[in-house]
Enzyme design. Structure first.
Site, PDB file in Angstrom:
ATOM      1  CG  ASP A   1      -0.434  -0.162   2.595  1.00  0.00           C
ATOM      2  OD1 ASP A   1       0.789  -0.205   2.696  1.00  0.00           O
ATOM      3  OD2 ASP A   1      -1.297  -0.026   3.523  1.00  0.00           O
ATOM      4  CB  SER A   2       4.436   1.742  -0.081  1.00  0.00           C
ATOM      5  OG  SER A   2       4.822   0.624  -0.859  1.00  0.00           O
TER       6      SER A   2
ATOM      7  CG  ASP B   1       0.525  -4.390   1.994  1.00  0.00           C
ATOM      8  OD1 ASP B   1       0.566  -5.028   2.949  1.00  0.00           O
ATOM      9  OD2 ASP B   1       1.289  -3.264   1.875  1.00  0.00           O
TER      10      ASP B   1
ATOM     11  CE  LYS C   1       3.323  -6.062   3.839  1.00  0.00           C
ATOM     12  NZ  LYS C   1       2.841  -4.530   4.651  1.00  0.00           N
TER      13      LYS C   1
ATOM     14  CD  GLU D   1       0.123  -1.655   8.015  1.00  0.00           C
ATOM     15  OE1 GLU D   1      -0.145  -0.786   8.992  1.00  0.00           O
ATOM     16  OE2 GLU D   1       0.789  -1.099   6.983  1.00  0.00           O
TER      17      GLU D   1
ATOM     18  CD  GLU E   1       7.667  -0.128   7.899  1.00  0.00           C
ATOM     19  OE1 GLU E   1       6.891  -0.777   7.400  1.00  0.00           O
ATOM     20  OE2 GLU E   1       7.637   1.039   7.451  1.00  0.00           O
TER      21      GLU E   1
HETATM   22  O1  KIV Z   1       3.785  -1.332   1.691  1.00  0.00           O
HETATM   23  C1  KIV Z   1       4.655  -1.397   1.756  1.00  0.00           C
HETATM   24  O2  KIV Z   1       5.589  -0.951   0.897  1.00  0.00           O
HETATM   25  C2  KIV Z   1       5.115  -2.191   2.897  1.00  0.00           C
HETATM   26  C3  KIV Z   1       6.644  -2.250   3.152  1.00  0.00           C
HETATM   27  C4  KIV Z   1       7.279  -1.046   3.727  1.00  0.00           C
HETATM   28  C5  KIV Z   1       6.940  -3.684   4.010  1.00  0.00           C
HETATM   29  O3  KIV Z   1       4.293  -2.590   3.545  1.00  0.00           O
END
Ligand code: KIV
Length: 272
Positions: free
Chosen positions: A45-46, A84, A113, A115, A182
């Site tokens: 989600d970055s 994500d 993934k 959080e 992280e």
């Molecule tokens: O969204 C992302 O890029 C991440 C990484 C920083 C692990 O979750």
């Protein structure tokens, strides 16, 4: 082709090579990163920060991630595609969580993934019941930026570090196959890695985790913003782009582009 069971076995203390994960958001990016030999491509989600121009990840939707997963999957990478689950896609109900994850799997991801720690066990169980493998993510979790009061290193007190360890153990017991850690002091990365039988993947968690992950734009010098302490920039692709485009601009303005080489030949009858 990497698979979830293969990744789950990759503990450094049993002699495995460190895992490498890099983010990817589109087909060419995924193709080049995969050719570099990574184990996993993370459609993170970055994307909200580095591609869509937001200052946090909270604006990213399931549709956004699905769109980018499909582009990454089109590269047919050997690496495992991790997607994500964005903010609010796994916080409301088990049904929503499964449907949102299924959207990402159908777009081409092989796992998701999410959080959080022990507060996520219920949703992880729901996903695993639906046969969707899950990677955890603890420490500096960007989707909690408002609750954390900024992007701050986590686990700096004994109590906070112990909580992170308990969270990691709860995620492992729930059945996640790996955990991203992280933005924590390296001793926290070390202790959590020692305590788990599943691999840890660090980003700003020191040298002892079972693998490392970086964001594509940070690694390649494409972010155009100050990067976090844990980033190592391996190339200045942003600089190369500006230089190359500058040459193009100069060539167009001077008349040097296009030349005969870049021009289609004229059929004789058109010249008559
Ligand atoms: O969204 C992302 O890029 C991440 C990484 C920083 C692990 O979750």
């Amino acid at each position: 082709m990497s698979s979830v069971p293969q990744i789950r076995r990759r503990k450094r203390r049993t002699g495995s090579e460190p895992l490498v994960m890099v983010t990817a958001y589109d087909e060419p990016g995924a193709r080049y990163v995969d050719a570099g030999g990574v184990d996993m491509l993370l459609v993170g989600d970055s994307v909200g920060n580095v591609v869509l121009g937001h200052s946090d990840t909270l604006h990213v939707t399931v549709a956004d991630i699905a769109h980018h997963v499909a582009a990454v999957a089109a590269a047919r990478p050997k690496a495992l595609i991790v997607a994500d689950l964005p903010w609010l896609s796994y916080h409301v109900s088990r049904e929503d969580t499964i449907k949102n994850a299924a959207t990402l799997i159908r777009a081409g991801a092989q796992c998701v993934k999410l959080e959080g720690g022990s507060n996520r066990v219920d949703m992880i169980t729901a996903l695993l019941d639906a046969e969707i493998p899950v990677m955890g993510h603890i420490g500096l979790t960007p989707q909690s930026v408002l609750a954390m009061g900024g992007f701050k290193v986590q686990g700096k007190t004994r109590e906070a570090a112990e909580q992170l360890l308990l969270d990691a153990l709860a995620l492992e017991a729930a059945g996640v196959f790996a955990i991203v850690i992280e933005g924590v002091p390296s001793v926290v990365g070390t202790r959590v890695t020692e305590a788990l039988a599943i691999p840890t993947i660090g980003i700003g968690a020191g040298p002892d985790t079972d693998g490392q992950v970086l964001v594509f734009h940070d690694l390649l010098g494409l972010s155009g913003r100050p990067v976090a302490k844990f980033v190592r920039q391996y190339a200045d692709v942003g600089g190369l782009i500006t230089e190359a485009v500058g040459h193009f601009v100069a060539d167009v303005r001077s008349g040097a582009f296009p030349s005969e080489v870049e021009t289609y030949a004229n059929p004789t009858e058109l010249l008559d």
